[in-house]
Design a protein around this motif. Structure first.
Motif, mmCIF file in Angstrom:
data_model
loop_
_atom_site.group_PDB
_atom_site.id
_atom_site.type_symbol
_atom_site.label_atom_id
_atom_site.label_comp_id
_atom_site.label_asym_id
_atom_site.label_seq_id
_atom_site.Cartn_x
_atom_site.Cartn_y
_atom_site.Cartn_z
ATOM 1 N N PRO A 1 61.172 57.458 47.105
ATOM 2 C CA PRO A 1 59.714 57.331 47.068
ATOM 3 C C PRO A 1 59.035 57.919 45.840
ATOM 4 O O PRO A 1 57.924 57.521 45.502
ATOM 5 C CB PRO A 1 59.273 58.080 48.328
ATOM 6 C CG PRO A 1 60.361 59.078 48.575
ATOM 7 C CD PRO A 1 61.632 58.418 48.115
ATOM 8 N N ARG A 2 59.671 58.881 45.143
ATOM 9 C CA ARG A 2 58.965 59.615 44.084
ATOM 10 C C ARG A 2 58.477 58.738 42.931
ATOM 11 O O ARG A 2 57.314 58.849 42.537
ATOM 12 C CB ARG A 2 59.851 60.759 43.564
ATOM 13 C CG ARG A 2 59.969 61.914 44.543
ATOM 14 C CD ARG A 2 60.734 63.091 43.946
ATOM 15 N NE ARG A 2 62.140 62.774 43.734
ATOM 16 C CZ ARG A 2 63.076 62.897 44.655
ATOM 17 N NH1 ARG A 2 62.757 63.314 45.864
ATOM 18 N NH2 ARG A 2 64.330 62.604 44.405
ATOM 19 N N VAL B 1 53.767 56.168 40.102
ATOM 20 C CA VAL B 1 53.104 54.988 39.533
ATOM 21 C C VAL B 1 51.808 54.707 40.289
ATOM 22 O O VAL B 1 50.776 54.381 39.684
ATOM 23 C CB VAL B 1 54.044 53.766 39.590
ATOM 24 C CG1 VAL B 1 53.293 52.493 39.198
ATOM 25 C CG2 VAL B 1 55.237 53.961 38.662
ATOM 26 N N SER B 2 51.840 54.856 41.602
ATOM 27 C CA SER B 2 50.643 54.639 42.405
ATOM 28 C C SER B 2 49.523 55.591 42.003
ATOM 29 O O SER B 2 48.364 55.183 41.863
ATOM 30 C CB SER B 2 50.978 54.838 43.887
ATOM 31 O OG SER B 2 49.809 54.838 44.667
ATOM 32 N N GLY C 1 49.692 49.099 48.009
ATOM 33 C CA GLY C 1 50.970 48.531 48.408
ATOM 34 C C GLY C 1 52.114 49.504 48.209
ATOM 35 O O GLY C 1 53.015 49.612 49.053
ATOM 36 N N LEU C 2 52.096 50.230 47.102
ATOM 37 C CA LEU C 2 53.124 51.243 46.846
ATOM 38 C C LEU C 2 53.017 52.394 47.845
ATOM 39 O O LEU C 2 54.031 52.905 48.337
ATOM 40 C CB LEU C 2 52.982 51.780 45.422
ATOM 41 C CG LEU C 2 53.342 50.808 44.286
ATOM 42 C CD1 LEU C 2 52.905 51.386 42.940
ATOM 43 C CD2 LEU C 2 54.847 50.528 44.270
ATOM 44 N N ASN C 3 51.789 52.802 48.142
ATOM 45 C CA ASN C 3 51.599 53.931 49.061
ATOM 46 C C ASN C 3 51.993 53.581 50.493
ATOM 47 O O ASN C 3 52.520 54.429 51.220
ATOM 48 C CB ASN C 3 50.139 54.394 49.036
ATOM 49 C CG ASN C 3 49.835 55.257 47.836
ATOM 50 O OD1 ASN C 3 50.650 56.085 47.444
ATOM 51 N ND2 ASN C 3 48.672 55.064 47.243
ATOM 52 N N SER D 1 52.987 64.260 42.497
ATOM 53 C CA SER D 1 54.136 63.375 42.305
ATOM 54 C C SER D 1 55.068 63.900 41.222
ATOM 55 O O SER D 1 56.290 63.831 41.346
ATOM 56 C CB SER D 1 53.650 61.962 41.941
ATOM 57 O OG SER D 1 52.921 61.397 43.005
ATOM 58 N N ARG D 2 54.512 64.445 40.163
ATOM 59 C CA ARG D 2 55.339 64.992 39.075
ATOM 60 C C ARG D 2 56.120 66.207 39.557
ATOM 61 O O ARG D 2 57.294 66.378 39.224
ATOM 62 C CB ARG D 2 54.459 65.359 37.882
ATOM 63 C CG ARG D 2 53.964 64.153 37.092
ATOM 64 C CD ARG D 2 53.099 64.590 35.930
ATOM 65 N NE ARG D 2 53.879 65.414 35.005
ATOM 66 C CZ ARG D 2 54.622 64.929 34.018
ATOM 67 N NH1 ARG D 2 54.709 63.615 33.846
ATOM 68 N NH2 ARG D 2 55.270 65.732 33.209
ATOM 69 N N ARG D 3 55.488 67.057 40.339
ATOM 70 C CA ARG D 3 56.184 68.228 40.850
ATOM 71 C C ARG D 3 57.331 67.817 41.763
ATOM 72 O O ARG D 3 58.398 68.423 41.771
ATOM 73 C CB ARG D 3 55.219 69.139 41.611
ATOM 74 C CG ARG D 3 54.255 69.901 40.729
ATOM 75 C CD ARG D 3 54.977 70.942 39.857
ATOM 76 N NE ARG D 3 55.692 71.918 40.663
ATOM 77 C CZ ARG D 3 55.145 73.019 41.163
ATOM 78 N NH1 ARG D 3 53.868 73.292 40.926
ATOM 79 N NH2 ARG D 3 55.861 73.860 41.886
#
Length: 461
Positions: A335-336, A341-342, A377-379, A449-451
């Motif tokens: 998922p990361r 990107v989302s 859609g990604l989420n 998300s980066r973490r």
């Protein structure tokens, strides 16, 4: 899949789509309702608040009720309640009665959502994954095209049409469900012998009461202060009562044997907690724009309901097209990457909203809508995958319930944010301020998300 199962799937799908369809169609109706009832923006926002608060409460309660009284009975009863609400709402003599029927509609449609998936899981054993994916299409598709359908209906037949349109869906679903959903043998003896006291304890009636009254009081205090432009003693007292009741709710839930929202689970599994926090923020951001952009188009740019519905279709279609592709990507990469990107796309869309001016071509709004549609859609897939990754298997049912609660809290907070920023009148300046706030939220999601990507563990943010 045999013919009977196909008809069962259609009957359940036609019922469960009513909740997301009615929650999204209203986005295009806000300016029209404001004009018809001569109300300011914050008051009209209660048409959104009421639906989501009622849904957040009704779905888990009806899920428990179905174990006692049977899923078929709850589903059919939900259709009857939805029919009555859809028939009476357009006849409302004032906005207060419209809110009442909107709440009844939310309860009725929530009854079907609460048991719809369970009915499919139990009675369709052949190609079950396909059946569940079709159910997801009913749910996500209805939410995606709701603003378009609402725009077309309001353009030709005005706002009552968004309630009357439910009636053929309800009738078709009821006739099919009556014939295709098998009769069950629920715990009828238990249901008959259960006292009201035990039933109230099972659904955590005190917790529901504290949550509902506390949340409504807090919203009334905040929104009334913003709408009038000053903080009166009454606003302050009502808001403080709301905070006290919500604090009492937290204390009660930590001690309750069968809590409405199992807060102890959050404390026990911090990784799962952070997934829910992120999902709540995602919904705050998404629904602020989902309900904000139609009002901007109609009240600031004077776009018709029909054209607004067509423009909003770009969000829904991008979301629908992205979801299956996101599923394949997330299956391979986890998922990361998808959630990162989302978050970037949501930041782009929020910044694009801030850069709009009153002379910007209306069609350019589609860029922001497309960005939010793809991110949604990604989420839809990525957040669910992150939940499964962070939740122990033995509590996955509880985790899924908390996940839906986070969704509803996000939608409620999005309406609150929009109401506070706009006050009594929806304005271009307020819309830009909303875009700035949403940009900050989107940037915080990028950080999360980066973490997650750097640490490789959801618990380490």
């Amino acid at each position: 899949m045999n013919v009977r199962n196909r008809w069962l799937l259609i009957s359940v799908g036609l019922g469960v789509l009513l909740n997301p369809l009615n929650s999204s169609m209203i986005a295009v109706a806000i300016p029209g309702l404001q004009n018809v009832f001569q109300l300011d923006f914050t008051v009209v926002s209660w048409i959104i608040f009421s639906f989501y608060i009622a849904s957040a409460i009704a779905q888990p309660v009806m899920g428990k009720a179905s174990d006692l009284f049977g899923r078929r009975k709850i589903f059919l009863a939900g259709l009857v309640v939805s029919f009555v609400a859809s028939l009476l709402a357009p006849l409302s003599p004032n906005f207060g009665w419209l809110i009442v029927f909107r709440i009844v509609q939310s309860i009725g449609t929530s009854m079907m959502v609460a048991v719809g998936m369970a009915i499919v899981r139990i009675h369709i054993t052949e190609k079950q994954a396909t059946a569940l994916s079709v159910m997801s299409i009913f749910l996500s598709g209805a939410a995606a095209i709701g603003p378009f359908i609402g725009g077309v209906l309001i353009h030709w037949w005005h706002w009552p049409a968004i309630f009357f349109v439910n009636i053929p869906f309800v009738a078709a679903s009821f006739l099919l469900a009556w014939r295709t959903i098998p009769k069950e043998e629920p715990s009828t003896a238990v249901a008959r012998n259960m006292s009201f006291r035990r039933w109230f304890g099972l659904i955590d009636a005190p917790g529901i009461l504290l949550f509902t009254v506390g949340l409504v009081a807090l919203l009334v205090g905040l929104l009334s202060a913003k709408s009038t432009g000053h903080v009166s003693l009454t606003n302050l007292i009502v808001g403080l009562i709301g905070l006290v009741l919500l604090a009492a709710f937290v204390r009660h839930e930590l001690k309750a044997a069968s809590p409405f929202i199992p807060l102890r689970t959050f404390a026990k599994y911090p990784a799962m907690t952070w997934v829910n926090v992120e999902f709540m923020l995602v919904n705050v951001l998404f629904y602020s724009l989902f309900f904000g952009i139609p009002s901007y188009l109609q009240m600031v740019r004077h776009v018709s309901e029909f054209e607004t519905g067509i423009l909003m279709l770009s969000l829904g279609l991008c979301s629908l097209v992205t979801s299956p592709m996101a599923g394949r990507w997330i299956d391979k990469s986890g998922p990361r990457p998808g959630l990162l990107v989302s978050a970037i796309l949501m930041t782009f869309g929020s910044v694009w909203i801030v850069t709009l001016n009153q002379n910007t071509p209306v069609i350019s709004v589609c860029l922001a809508l497309a960005a939010f549609g793809i991110s949604n859609g990604l989420n839809n897939v990525g957040m669910q995958a992150a939940l499964f990754e962070s939740s122990p298997k033995e509590i996955i049912g509880v985790a899924s319930g908390l996940f839906n609660t986070s969704r509803y809290l996000g939608t409620i907070l999005s309406s609150l944010l929009t109401g506070i920023v706009m006050g009594g009148t929806f304005s271009f300046r307020g819309f830009q301020m909303l875009g700035i706030i949403l940009t900050v939220i989107a940037l915080s999601l990028i950080f999360m998300s980066r973490r997650r990507r750097e640490s490789g563990q959801l618990a380490e943010w």
